[in-house]
Design an enzyme around this catalytic site. Sequence first.
Site, short mmCIF file in Angstrom:
data_model
loop_
_atom_site.label_atom_id
_atom_site.label_comp_id
_atom_site.label_asym_id
_atom_site.label_seq_id
_atom_site.Cartn_x
_atom_site.Cartn_y
_atom_site.Cartn_z
N ASP A 1 11.26 -6.87 -0.64
CA ASP A 1 9.85 -7.21 -0.49
C ASP A 1 9.43 -7.05 0.97
O ASP A 1 8.31 -6.63 1.28
CB ASP A 1 9.60 -8.65 -0.96
N HIS B 1 7.86 -3.79 2.37
CA HIS B 1 6.41 -3.58 2.33
C HIS B 1 5.80 -3.78 3.71
O HIS B 1 4.87 -3.08 4.12
CB HIS B 1 5.75 -4.58 1.37
N SER C 1 2.48 -12.47 -7.49
CA SER C 1 2.40 -11.27 -6.64
C SER C 1 1.20 -11.27 -5.72
O SER C 1 1.19 -10.58 -4.70
CB SER C 1 2.36 -10.02 -7.52
N HIS D 1 8.90 -16.60 -7.82
CA HIS D 1 8.78 -15.78 -6.61
C HIS D 1 7.35 -15.94 -6.10
O HIS D 1 6.40 -15.55 -6.78
CB HIS D 1 9.08 -14.32 -6.99
N HIS E 1 4.14 -15.76 -3.07
CA HIS E 1 3.58 -15.16 -1.86
C HIS E 1 2.67 -16.18 -1.20
O HIS E 1 2.18 -17.11 -1.84
CB HIS E 1 2.84 -13.86 -2.19
#
Length: 336
Positions: A12, A15, A165, A192, A194
Amino acid sequence: MTISIYDPTLRDGNHAVSHSLSLEEISRYCRAVDGCGIDVIEVGHGNGLGASSLQLGIARHRDTEMLETARANLTRSKLGIHMIPGFSRLSDIDTALRIGVEVLRIAAHCTEASLTESYIEHARARNAFVQGVLMMTHMASAERLLIEASKLQAYGANAIVLMDSAGHYDPDSTHEKLSLLVKEISIPVGFHAHNNLGLAIANSLAAAKAGATVIDGCMRGFGAGAGNTQLEVLCAVLERYRFETGVNVFELCRAVESLSDIAPVKTPTIVKTSNLISGLYGVCGGFEKHVTRAASEFRVEPRKIYEELARCNAVAGQEDLIISVASRLSQSDATV
């Protein structure tokens, strides 16, 4: 309760630097954190195995080079990959397993779990450990996520992971969605996060309290958009709440300090205004660099691009849509 810590810093996080992590950075990172008690280290292009392309960004190194480098430098933590059917092929699974990958994350948009069926079955037929992943999960209700997660379980997944996400979740929605899956699914459930709204730690803690037993974190929060849950903070907070992680927080802190000159540590990860806006609108965090470029090229306010992408229900992998949206908005503004 025991929490397995899954670390996608080297995937990740790619990115954040336009997929330019070097083999030396991968090697040093793996050596530094290998003895800290992290369960899995995930490595690769930001969009996963096979995703290096003009549309999504060309990675500095081939998948095989990155995975072989990580494999050579991990003796305690497992090696993991992320893959999205369409970008990845079934043959990529065979290649990854041959290199020594131990955990395969096979991902799809939150309402399209059926796309993973042949991939999960292919991997399980080869005795691989598979985590079925649902992305952009803020776009579906808890009930719909349960339906899709049940498919992943039926295909043979060993665990289910929900990805926020877009960094759009809050602790209440996190608890609602994770607790339903934990109650109804018979395999482990993970989360997960963000950090677009600054809630990644709070949401990850809510997930753990809801019964999730796999939680993701990236060193210094290094990841797409506003970054991910900050790994070292996550482990300290979970310890503070008496969850067992197996991670030695002080060894992890020493690893952070020893890596001060490589991208995952020296590249600051903050909640920029663009990240905040994309989080509010629920737009994929990985779109940030593409939106910034398109806004500059077409002289369009980034907020308008995010707003239109949200209206279109754009999902990960539709980076080409950003250009068409920016172009259309610029033409519309010119006629006003």
